[in-house]
Design an enzyme around this catalytic site. Structure first.
Site, PDB file in Angstrom:
ATOM      1  CD  GLU A  37      -1.047   0.477   3.702  1.00 14.79           C
ATOM      2  OE1 GLU A  37      -1.598   1.587   3.655  1.00 14.79           O
ATOM      3  OE2 GLU A  37      -1.163  -0.320   4.651  1.00 14.79           O
ATOM      4  CE  LYS A 171      -3.396   1.490  10.785  1.00 20.08           C
ATOM      5  NZ  LYS A 171      -3.929   0.595   9.729  1.00 20.08           N
TER       6      LYS A 171
END
Length: 313
Positions: A37, A171
């Site tokens: 990414e 996360k």
């Protein structure tokens, strides 16, 4: 979305995809490729570390036997395998748009420069026939989502894209338990790499058990092959790769900074896609760079493992 031979096609990714020369050669030769990414470059890491780390990620993939394909948008054109100068541009420019799947078509029409999220990178990689993707941590269900309905587009993208994503869990700033529930509901397979516990990005253990684990890249590759052979569900395989305990962020420091960051977030009224970059930046400053060091270790470890899985495939 209608399925095609190389992946999935929809209105958002019908624009021409340009392949970088190394990726084009790897496709022609059938060499292993790892998708990467670009939001970690433009929005995830501070300058100038972002450019340095981007180069290290690609070098790590190459050292482990695969070709890196960093994905982004330049002048409205989707690029699979950004050149060094294009990566440098995304790292230095203040006008880079953060692109999820829904943003690809408007950004392409506007001729924008953009960095792709996990969702957008996965969609483009699957369309390009790339089977393995390395990232840091996934997006997921945000804290308080029962009232805000704030969930990452990563989740729905993973439910329909046939790609193996190597990550350090989700996360830790998110609602990890709710995210795992959503992944289960969406039919996304989650496998711990060398563990039966789900990692929490900065933390080795987020506090949740996993049903499945794999000990080697060959075992992960076997799972991917089994999914292809069965052709029952074409969703993603999440390969959760935890940091060793001695490399994680100190849990007590993590919990304190997270509580402070969430309080600051609420005071400033920050919502939506600005939440994650805000909290990551808050962690960086509040931990005096310790979280950044952990973040870099995460993505480099995941890039190495993804390359070895791609080679095993």
């Amino acid at each position: 979305m209608a399925r095609t031979g190389g992946g999935y096609r929809g209105l958002v990714i019908n624009h021409v995809i340009r392949f970088g020369p190394d990726v084009e050669a790897a496709r022609a030769e059938g060499a292993p490729i790892v998708a990467l990414e670009s939001t970690i470059i433009s929005h995830g890491l501070p300058r100038p570390a972002n450019l340095t780390v981007a180069k290290e990620i690609e070098a790590t993939v190459r050292a482990a036997g695969a070709v890196p394909a960093t994905i982004g948008m330049i002048g409205g054109e989707i690029v699979v395998g950004l050149r060094d100068d294009e990566i440098a541009h995304l790292a230095a420019s203040d006008d880079v748009v953060k692109l999820s799947v829904r943003d690809l078509a408007p950004a392409a029409a506007a001729g924008a420069d953009g960095a792709t999220t996990v969702a957008a990178t996965s969609a483009i990689a699957a369309r390009a026939g790339i089977a393995v993707f390395a990232t840091g941590g996934l997006g997921g269900v945000h804290r308080g989502a029962s009232s805000t309905f704030d969930e990452s587009a990563d989740l729905t993208a993973l439910s329909r894209l046939p790609i193996a994503i190597v990550c350090a869990g989700v996360k830790s700033i998110l609602d990890v338990g709710a995210t795992l529930e959503r992944l289960e509901t969406l039919g996304v397979s989650v496998v711990g790499y060398g563990t039966r516990r789900f990692p929490g990005f900065y933390l080795t253990d987020a506090g949740f058990d996993l049903d499945w684990s794999a000990a080697t890249p060959d075992e992960v590759a076997a799972i991917v092959r089994a999914a292809r052979a069965h052709d029952v569900h074409q969703g993603a395989l999440v390969v959760a790769n935890p940091l060793p305990p001695d490399e994680q962020l100190d849990p007590a420091l993590h919990d304190r900074v997270l509580a402070e960051g969430l309080a600051s977030l609420s005071r400033e009224g920050i919502t939506g896609k600005d939440v994650t970059p805000y909290l990551l930046s808050y962690f960086h400053h509040a931990t005096e760079g310790k979280s950044l060091d952990v973040n870099v270790r995460i993505i480099l470890r995941n890039a190495d493992l993804a390359a070895r899985i791609a080679a095993a495939l």
